[in-house]
Motif scaffolding. Structure first.
Motif: not given
Length: 252
Positions: A157-169, A176-183, A208-212
């Motif tokens: 389902n990762w492709p489904g994350l791209l729309s939100d990430f694009n809006e954030l960017s 945006i500096m990177g990613l975070m998680t709480m395992p 890879s989807q947002f190379p800039t």
């Protein structure tokens, strides 16, 4: 690994900070990484300003807090030069009504978990003519229902994350500096490496989807598992208990 209780009872904060930095250096050697590429955030939520002063004097460069109201009070109690000498990281879930509080003195926000919250932060930043706030996007890579973050545990389902990430960017008031998680919480060494690996690969996928974009930061790893996080590419470690000792709510 030394027992947490023995660390809390017998060693000073300075001793524990030195011990943790040594473990990070050892983990970096195992992973063939430079220790300078990994930053230790000392998590001080639930601890008084007096103890934060001690850990800063001992050499801490990054301080992590979860409750902006409490942090604001601590800043008022600390020497202003100490407040300015370190970077302040808001690492916990943030209610949108508290956005003005994190704009007052935090250098990084690690837990951006919704587009709605991102818009509020960005709008506030633009309205006040501030520099964009450095943020990390929080992803839930374990599937635990009690964890915040964009849903990323199913890689199909990762492709489904791209729309939100694009809006954030596209938001002008955040950077945006990177990613975070709480395992999940675990006492089993190595158990959380699968989640750290997943976040690292998600970062590679998004890059890879947002190379800039420069998504160089990975905020993952706490007192329970930060050595494993280093082995999987963490750049920001959030360590509390091992350095500051136990709190009443015993978070790591």
């Amino acid at each position: 690994m030394r027992n947490m209780k023995s660390l809390h009872n017998s060693d000073s904060i300075a001793d524990r900070l030195q011990f943790t930095n040594g473990r990070i250096e050892d983990s970096c050697k195992k992973a063939s990484r430079l220790a300078g590429h990994v930053n230790l955030i000392v998590v001080t939520k639930g601890h008084p300003a007096s103890q934060i002063s001690v850990v800063i004097q001992a050499g801490a460069k990054h301080i992590g807090e979860n409750y902006p109201e409490d942090t604001t009070k601590k800043w008022a109690e600390l020497d202003p030069e100490q407040v300015k000498s370190v970077s302040w990281h808001m690492i916990g879930h943030l209610q949108s009504r508290k956005v003005p509080l994190i704009m007052r003195g935090f250098d990084y926000f690690h837990a951006l978990d919704s587009v709605r919250l991102a818009r509020k932060i960005s709008n506030r930043s633009v309205l006040e003519a501030r520099s964009p706030l450095p943020v990390l996007i929080q992803y839930n890579v374990s599937g635990e229902e009690d964890k915040f973050g964009f849903p990323a545990w199913d890689e199909k389902n990762w492709p489904g994350l791209l729309s939100d990430f694009n809006e954030l960017s596209d938001l002008n008031g955040i950077r945006i500096m990177g990613l975070m998680t709480m395992p999940p919480y675990t006492e089993t060494p190595g158990k959380n490496r699968v989640y750290f690996d997943r976040l690292r690969r998600l970062r590679e996928y998004l890059a890879s989807q947002f190379p800039t974009l420069d998504l160089h930061e990975l905020s993952m790893g706490t007192s329970q598992d930060y050595e494993d996080a280093v082995l999987e590419g963490a750049t920001l470690l959030r360590v509390g208990t091992e350095i500051m000792g136990l709190r009443s709510d015993s978070d790591t």
